[in-house]
Design a protein around this motif. Structure first.
Motif, PDB file in Angstrom:
ATOM      1  N   PRO A 294       0.820  -1.203   0.000  1.00  0.00           N
ATOM      2  CA  PRO A 294       0.000   0.000   0.000  1.00  0.00           C
ATOM      3  C   PRO A 294       0.859   1.260   0.000  1.00  0.00           C
ATOM      4  N   SER A 295       0.464   2.236  -0.782  1.00  0.00           N
ATOM      5  CA  SER A 295       1.238   3.472  -0.897  1.00  0.00           C
ATOM      6  C   SER A 295       0.946   4.362   0.306  1.00  0.00           C
ATOM      7  N   HIS A 296       1.283   5.632   0.170  1.00  0.00           N
ATOM      8  CA  HIS A 296       1.069   6.564   1.268  1.00  0.00           C
ATOM      9  C   HIS A 296      -0.400   6.575   1.699  1.00  0.00           C
ATOM     10  N   PRO A 297      -0.663   6.771   2.993  1.00  0.00           N
ATOM     11  CA  PRO A 297      -2.058   6.889   3.436  1.00  0.00           C
ATOM     12  C   PRO A 297      -2.744   8.079   2.777  1.00  0.00           C
ATOM     13  N   ARG A 298      -4.071   8.049   2.764  1.00  0.00           N
ATOM     14  CA  ARG A 298      -4.845   9.069   2.064  1.00  0.00           C
ATOM     15  C   ARG A 298      -4.506  10.467   2.548  1.00  0.00           C
ATOM     16  N   SER A 299      -4.377  10.653   3.866  1.00  0.00           N
ATOM     17  CA  SER A 299      -4.109  11.991   4.394  1.00  0.00           C
ATOM     18  C   SER A 299      -2.772  12.528   3.881  1.00  0.00           C
ATOM     19  N   LEU A 300      -1.768  11.645   3.776  1.00  0.00           N
ATOM     20  CA  LEU A 300      -0.469  12.090   3.289  1.00  0.00           C
ATOM     21  C   LEU A 300      -0.527  12.413   1.801  1.00  0.00           C
ATOM     22  N   ARG A 301      -1.239  11.588   1.035  1.00  0.00           N
ATOM     23  CA  ARG A 301      -1.363  11.872  -0.401  1.00  0.00           C
ATOM     24  C   ARG A 301      -2.051  13.222  -0.621  1.00  0.00           C
ATOM     25  N   ALA A 302      -3.083  13.494   0.177  1.00  0.00           N
ATOM     26  CA  ALA A 302      -3.786  14.776   0.052  1.00  0.00           C
ATOM     27  C   ALA A 302      -2.868  15.939   0.416  1.00  0.00           C
ATOM     28  N   ALA A 303      -2.069  15.757   1.469  1.00  0.00           N
ATOM     29  CA  ALA A 303      -1.148  16.816   1.888  1.00  0.00           C
ATOM     30  C   ALA A 303      -0.086  17.067   0.825  1.00  0.00           C
ATOM     31  N   LEU A 304       0.463  15.997   0.246  1.00  0.00           N
ATOM     32  CA  LEU A 304       1.496  16.146  -0.788  1.00  0.00           C
ATOM     33  C   LEU A 304       0.936  16.851  -2.017  1.00  0.00           C
ATOM     34  N   SER A 305      -0.280  16.496  -2.405  1.00  0.00           N
ATOM     35  CA  SER A 305      -0.917  17.138  -3.550  1.00  0.00           C
ATOM     36  C   SER A 305      -1.148  18.628  -3.283  1.00  0.00           C
ATOM     37  N   PHE A 306      -1.598  18.950  -2.079  1.00  0.00           N
ATOM     38  CA  PHE A 306      -1.842  20.348  -1.711  1.00  0.00           C
ATOM     39  C   PHE A 306      -0.536  21.144  -1.747  1.00  0.00           C
ATOM     40  N   ILE A 307       0.533  20.572  -1.215  1.00  0.00           N
ATOM     41  CA  ILE A 307       1.827  21.258  -1.213  1.00  0.00           C
ATOM     42  C   ILE A 307       2.311  21.503  -2.635  1.00  0.00           C
ATOM     43  N   GLU A 308       2.222  20.480  -3.485  1.00  0.00           N
ATOM     44  CA  GLU A 308       2.682  20.609  -4.868  1.00  0.00           C
ATOM     45  C   GLU A 308       1.923  21.718  -5.596  1.00  0.00           C
ATOM     46  N   THR A 309       0.633  21.789  -5.369  1.00  0.00           N
ATOM     47  CA  THR A 309      -0.197  22.773  -6.065  1.00  0.00           C
ATOM     48  C   THR A 309       0.011  24.189  -5.548  1.00  0.00           C
ATOM     49  N   ASN A 310       0.359  24.321  -4.272  1.00  0.00           N
ATOM     50  CA  ASN A 310       0.431  25.643  -3.646  1.00  0.00           C
ATOM     51  C   ASN A 310       1.836  25.984  -3.148  1.00  0.00           C
ATOM     52  N   LEU A 311       2.839  25.413  -3.785  1.00  0.00           N
ATOM     53  CA  LEU A 311       4.202  25.558  -3.282  1.00  0.00           C
ATOM     54  C   LEU A 311       4.674  27.008  -3.272  1.00  0.00           C
ATOM     55  N   SER A 312       4.193  27.816  -4.183  1.00  0.00           N
ATOM     56  CA  SER A 312       4.639  29.209  -4.235  1.00  0.00           C
ATOM     57  C   SER A 312       3.913  30.104  -3.224  1.00  0.00           C
ATOM     58  N   GLU A 313       2.925  29.549  -2.533  1.00  0.00           N
ATOM     59  CA  GLU A 313       2.170  30.317  -1.532  1.00  0.00           C
ATOM     60  C   GLU A 313       2.780  30.117  -0.146  1.00  0.00           C
ATOM     61  N   ARG A 314       2.317  30.920   0.815  1.00  0.00           N
ATOM     62  CA  ARG A 314       2.758  30.745   2.201  1.00  0.00           C
ATOM     63  C   ARG A 314       2.045  29.517   2.777  1.00  0.00           C
ATOM     64  N   LEU A 315       2.796  28.509   3.133  1.00  0.00           N
ATOM     65  CA  LEU A 315       2.228  27.257   3.634  1.00  0.00           C
ATOM     66  C   LEU A 315       2.500  27.116   5.125  1.00  0.00           C
ATOM     67  N   THR A 316       1.485  26.705   5.869  1.00  0.00           N
ATOM     68  CA  THR A 316       1.606  26.480   7.308  1.00  0.00           C
ATOM     69  C   THR A 316       1.188  25.048   7.621  1.00  0.00           C
ATOM     70  N   LEU A 317       1.602  24.579   8.773  1.00  0.00           N
ATOM     71  CA  LEU A 317       1.228  23.228   9.186  1.00  0.00           C
ATOM     72  C   LEU A 317      -0.287  23.098   9.303  1.00  0.00           C
ATOM     73  N   SER A 318      -0.921  24.102   9.857  1.00  0.00           N
ATOM     74  CA  SER A 318      -2.380  24.036  10.019  1.00  0.00           C
ATOM     75  C   SER A 318      -3.078  24.030   8.657  1.00  0.00           C
ATOM     76  N   GLY A 319      -2.566  24.805   7.711  1.00  0.00           N
ATOM     77  CA  GLY A 319      -3.166  24.816   6.381  1.00  0.00           C
ATOM     78  C   GLY A 319      -3.004  23.489   5.665  1.00  0.00           C
ATOM     79  N   ILE A 320      -1.830  22.881   5.802  1.00  0.00           N
ATOM     80  CA  ILE A 320      -1.589  21.564   5.192  1.00  0.00           C
ATOM     81  C   ILE A 320      -2.514  20.523   5.823  1.00  0.00           C
ATOM     82  N   ALA A 321      -2.657  20.577   7.151  1.00  0.00           N
ATOM     83  CA  ALA A 321      -3.516  19.616   7.850  1.00  0.00           C
ATOM     84  C   ALA A 321      -4.975  19.787   7.429  1.00  0.00           C
ATOM     85  N   ALA A 322      -5.409  21.032   7.273  1.00  0.00           N
ATOM     86  CA  ALA A 322      -6.797  21.274   6.859  1.00  0.00           C
ATOM     87  C   ALA A 322      -7.039  20.716   5.464  1.00  0.00           C
ATOM     88  N   ALA A 323      -6.082  20.875   4.566  1.00  0.00           N
ATOM     89  CA  ALA A 323      -6.235  20.342   3.211  1.00  0.00           C
ATOM     90  C   ALA A 323      -6.287  18.822   3.210  1.00  0.00           C
TER      91      ALA A 323
END
Length: 333
Positions: free
Chosen positions: A227-256
């Motif tokens: 099994p690959s990364h858990p769903r929450s991690l896949r969602a977080a990685l996708s969010f980071i990749e899409t918004n890498l040029s923005e200001r990213l916070t731990l709380s924002g990544i967790a919410a995504a």
């Protein structure tokens, strides 16, 4: 645009990316060091061979590929303090007597050489018409693809066997993927100039190597993909990749990722071995380095474009990751 034929890609790869063509072998040695981002040191084995020496190549943040045409016998060592890298050498014409430690192989169209991080290789072309492709792959990328296959990072460095049989089906797959990468770079089509496509192809090459070539962690892959990364991690990685040029916070990544900061932090540390914000920083630095090497924009312009807000801190973090300042990277383009 019609892509070049298979024959053209094999006989004249990277034809628009010449770095040096000279009768002075020192030019070849210096160009190879620049192409591979200082991750290697090169030296002649038996004096400076006469003849024509040519190198064509393309470099990005996590890989470089070069076409070498030279009769020079050379020693290639990993440079201390640099990022860990794997090297794959594939013959285009002729043959090379290759040594890596106590291991020996003749590299040609049927046999490639895979060199692990920290190892030294010696390459002796069998004749003046020998040509080969040299591919550098960042070790972090191999680790990431291993984690995608098994669900966890390797507990130690993945060390491949030296000789890769390209005549067998699994080896042929690796060769086809490398040639496909080169054809994409050669095509001139703007689509293939987008960084995402070569990076996707490189991930395929790393995965193919892990599945095709025996290595120290082969047993963990023997029963097939886990099994690959858990769903929450896949969602977080996708969010980071899409918004890498923005200001990213731990709380924002967790919410995504639709989970708590503690949960997403635990997933990153368990699966990737680092915190979410460290992952963001490293990925951002990788993207900046790639842009510095492939564009003429000022370093600060590129850094701001990728969400950097403090140039002094950025320069220090860049030096820690790449063992050189951003200005030193820019001087090589």
């Amino acid at each position: 645009m019609t892509p070049p034929s298979t024959g053209e890609a094999v006989t004249t790869p990277l034809h628009t990316f010449r770095i040096t063509k000279s009768r002075n072998p020192v030019d070849l040695l210096n160009a190879a060091t620049r192409l591979f981002g200082g991750s290697i040191t090169t030296s002649p084995l038996d004096g400076l061979a006469s003849g024509e020496h040519e190198l064509r190549g393309v470099a990005a943040s996590d890989f470089a590929v070069g076409y070498f045409a030279s009769p020079l016998d050379v020693r290639v060592a990993s440079a201390s303090g640099r990022r860990r890298s794997y090297f794959v050498n594939i013959g285009v014409s002729g043959a090379i007597a290759a040594t890596c430690g106590s291991l020996h192989a003749t590299l040609d169209k049927a046999t490639a050489g895979v060199v692990n991080p920290g190892d030294t290789q010696e390459l002796r072309p069998a004749r003046s018409r020998t040509r080969f492709l040299g591919l550098r792959i960042d070790a972090a990328l191999v680790d990431q693809e291993f984690a995608a296959l098994t669900g966890q990072l390797p507990t130690s460095t993945v060390r491949f066997d030296f000789a890769l049989d390209l005549a067998k089906p699994k080896g042929r797959a690796v060769r086809l993927l490398v040639h496909s990468l080169v054809e994409q770079l050669d095509s001139g089509d703007p689509l293939f100039q987008r960084a995402e496509l070569p990076r996707s192809q490189l991930r395929c090459i790393a995965t193919a190597l892990l599945l095709a070539q025996p290595h120290t962690h082969t047993g963990e892959l023997r029963d097939g993909p886990q099994p690959s990364h858990p769903r929450s991690l896949r969602a977080a990685l996708s969010f980071i990749e899409t918004n890498l040029s923005e200001r990213l916070t731990l709380s924002g990544i967790a919410a995504a990722a639709d989970c708590s900061p503690r949960t997403v932090s635990s997933a990153f540390r368990a699966q990737l071995g680092l915190s979410p914000l460290t992952y963001v920083r490293n990925l951002r630095l990788d993207r900046i380095r790639e842009d510095v090497l492939t564009s003429t924009d000022h370093v600060s312009t590129i850094a701001y474009r990728w969400g950097v807000s403090h140039l002094g801190r950025f320069a220090a973090e860049y030096r820690d990751r790449f063992d050189e300042l951003p200005s030193e990277t820019a001087a090589r383009r």
